[in-house]
Design a protein around this motif. Structure first.
Motif, mmCIF file in Angstrom:
data_model
loop_
_atom_site.group_PDB
_atom_site.id
_atom_site.type_symbol
_atom_site.label_atom_id
_atom_site.label_comp_id
_atom_site.label_asym_id
_atom_site.label_seq_id
_atom_site.Cartn_x
_atom_site.Cartn_y
_atom_site.Cartn_z
ATOM 1 N N LYS A 181 52.553 48.459 49.439
ATOM 2 C CA LYS A 181 51.359 47.626 49.452
ATOM 3 C C LYS A 181 50.657 47.770 48.103
ATOM 4 O O LYS A 181 50.250 48.873 47.725
ATOM 5 C CB LYS A 181 50.403 48.048 50.574
ATOM 6 N N PHE A 182 50.515 46.643 47.390
ATOM 7 C CA PHE A 182 49.877 46.746 46.088
ATOM 8 C C PHE A 182 49.189 45.438 45.701
ATOM 9 O O PHE A 182 49.537 44.358 46.184
ATOM 10 C CB PHE A 182 50.887 47.135 45.007
ATOM 11 N N ILE A 183 48.179 45.580 44.841
ATOM 12 C CA ILE A 183 47.567 44.438 44.168
ATOM 13 C C ILE A 183 47.999 44.508 42.704
ATOM 14 O O ILE A 183 48.419 45.561 42.223
ATOM 15 C CB ILE A 183 46.037 44.434 44.299
ATOM 16 N N LEU A 184 47.894 43.383 42.001
ATOM 17 C CA LEU A 184 48.506 43.280 40.677
ATOM 18 C C LEU A 184 47.509 42.785 39.630
ATOM 19 O O LEU A 184 46.722 41.879 39.887
ATOM 20 C CB LEU A 184 49.693 42.320 40.738
ATOM 21 N N HIS A 206 55.565 39.692 45.350
ATOM 22 C CA HIS A 206 55.433 40.751 46.350
ATOM 23 C C HIS A 206 54.020 41.307 46.456
ATOM 24 O O HIS A 206 53.731 42.088 47.365
ATOM 25 C CB HIS A 206 56.403 41.890 46.019
ATOM 26 N N ALA A 207 53.127 40.930 45.529
ATOM 27 C CA ALA A 207 51.773 41.478 45.521
ATOM 28 C C ALA A 207 50.929 40.883 46.646
ATOM 29 O O ALA A 207 51.099 39.719 47.029
ATOM 30 C CB ALA A 207 51.102 41.206 44.172
ATOM 31 N N ALA A 208 50.008 41.692 47.165
ATOM 32 C CA ALA A 208 49.073 41.191 48.174
ATOM 33 C C ALA A 208 48.020 40.293 47.539
ATOM 34 O O ALA A 208 47.459 39.410 48.198
ATOM 35 C CB ALA A 208 48.402 42.358 48.891
ATOM 36 N N ALA A 209 47.734 40.516 46.256
ATOM 37 C CA ALA A 209 46.790 39.678 45.518
ATOM 38 C C ALA A 209 46.966 39.941 44.032
ATOM 39 O O ALA A 209 47.382 41.027 43.626
ATOM 40 C CB ALA A 209 45.351 39.970 45.929
ATOM 41 N N VAL A 210 46.650 38.940 43.227
ATOM 42 C CA VAL A 210 46.578 39.103 41.774
ATOM 43 C C VAL A 210 45.104 39.076 41.401
ATOM 44 O O VAL A 210 44.358 38.190 41.839
ATOM 45 C CB VAL A 210 47.345 37.984 41.047
ATOM 46 N N VAL A 211 44.682 40.066 40.603
ATOM 47 C CA VAL A 211 43.260 40.264 40.325
ATOM 48 C C VAL A 211 42.987 40.118 38.829
ATOM 49 O O VAL A 211 43.734 40.634 37.995
ATOM 50 C CB VAL A 211 42.800 41.658 40.800
ATOM 51 N N LEU A 212 41.903 39.423 38.511
ATOM 52 C CA LEU A 212 41.451 39.271 37.132
ATOM 53 C C LEU A 212 40.013 39.785 37.055
ATOM 54 O O LEU A 212 39.166 39.380 37.869
ATOM 55 C CB LEU A 212 41.504 37.800 36.712
ATOM 56 N N SER A 213 39.725 40.644 36.095
ATOM 57 C CA SER A 213 38.397 41.274 36.005
ATOM 58 C C SER A 213 37.699 40.972 34.686
ATOM 59 O O SER A 213 36.775 41.679 34.293
ATOM 60 C CB SER A 213 38.543 42.795 36.171
#
Length: 360
Positions: free
Chosen positions: A199-202, A267-274
């Motif tokens: 389980k991971f976010i990217l 495969h990521a649960a979400a892709v995040v931009l900060s």
């Protein structure tokens, strides 16, 4: 057949670099001739076989950045272009990123278009915080865009270019970045040879200050503990040090740079931009092509254009780790389906390439 020159700072894993390679590949498939002039000999992306790649400063051992080297570097670049034009002149120059802007401004190339990839106002404000030397260096480059033909990669950047008091463009064209849907999906389907967390976010991107990995890592402290954060980045040492300082080292996975981030996106649960600012963040579009939910800061410019009205709830204020963590947890809890960006139908690589060619 058109002959097209692309001038860029380097071909190290960044969004502008990927965009230009996608565009170059499409030009080649359409039967055009493309040469990339990379100011630095740094390449992390795969280069199409038919693409001509020139390093005009291969014999220049000092830093490209500088106050007093522009005349010399402009001559070296001009010589490289003249050599490449022995079998015909270029119909178009596409100039990308700040050092390329600075040096090409001192050249006498015709048919130049400067592609503006980021919110230049926010970049200049960031440089001001780092001291007057950096501020005036960037300001001088930006003022050199007076009288130039500019291409904005988003509506937000286009509006900023048309209203700025820093310089007066000769022309502003708005052309979105191209997206190769079939290529992304085919690359995403390839099996990952590396072991991936269950389980991971990217997050994908270099450890540039504007990307705000500090905000991302602070947010991670309050994200569902079952999930780790995978960062695909060339800046492994820098990010490892930051993750240690913020006490999330055991939850941050750093595989390094990948020229196929789409396998991870799939495969990521979400892709995040900060980020504090962007232009048209390619990674958010690519994630949606891969069918992966996105969470992003509502920074200038791009995210709001990409997600549309239905995706506004996936945007959070900048520099707010708690808000970012809350949005990530909401996505993870509802196992949200991916909302398709209203921009996706407009980003076909052929139509974008034709928009560029129309400028010839």
């Amino acid at each position: 057949m058109k002959k097209i020159a692309i001038v860029i700072d380097s071909l190290v894993g960044g969004g502008a670099e990927r965009v230009m390679l996608t565009l170059a590949s499409e030009f080649l498939s359409m039967g055009h001739n493309v040469t990339i002039f990379s100011l630095k000999q740094h390449v992390t992306y795969q280069i199409p076989e038919a693409l001509k790649l020139v390093f005009p400063f291969a014999e220049y051992n000092a830093s490209v950045r500088g106050w007093f080297n522009r005349k010399k570097l402009a001559k070296m670049l001009t010589d490289a272009v003249n050599n490449a034009e022995q079998n015909g002149r270029f119909d178009m120059f596409l100039v990308n990123l700040y050092e390329a802007y600075r040096i090409v401004q001192a050249c006498n190339f015709a048919r130049c278009h400067y592609v503006i990839h980021n919110d230049f106002n926010s970049e200049l404000a960031r440089e001001a915080k780092m001291g007057p030397i950096k501020y005036f260096y960037m300001r001088k480059i930006l003022r050199g865009l007076t009288g130039k033909r500019l291409i904005a990669v988003s509506k937000g950047i286009s509006n900023a270019l048309l209203t700025t008091h820093l310089f007066t463009p000769k022309q502003v064209s708005q052309i979105y970045n191209p997206t190769d849907h079939n290529f992304i999906q085919s690359m995403a389907a390839k099996p990952l040879t590396e072991k991936i967390p269950p389980k991971f976010i990217l997050h994908v991107g270099r450890a540039a200050k504007a990307k705000r990995h500090d905000v991302l890592f602070k947010a991670l402290q309050n994200v569902d503990k079952e999930y780790v954060l995978v960062c695909l980045s060339v800046s492994v040492k820098k990010l490892r040090k930051l993750s240690h300082r913020l006490n999330v080292e055991d939850r941050v996975v750093l595989p390094g740079f990948s020229d196929n981030p789409y396998q991870w996106m799939k495969h990521a649960a979400a892709v995040v931009l900060s980020s504090d600012f962007e232009g048209l963040p390619t990674v958010l579009i690519e994630a949606q092509v891969c069918g992966t939910p996105i969470v992003s800061t509502d920074c200038p410019f791009g995210p709001r254009e990409i997600v549309g009205e239905e995706g506004i709830t996936n945007l959070v204020p900048m520099r707010d780790p708690d808000a970012l963590a809350g949005a990530i947890n909401t996505v993870l809890a509802r196992q949200s389906i991916n909302l398709q960006s209203p921009l996706l139908p407009k980003l076909g690589k052929t139509s974008i390439a034709n928009a560029y060619l129309a400028l010839c």
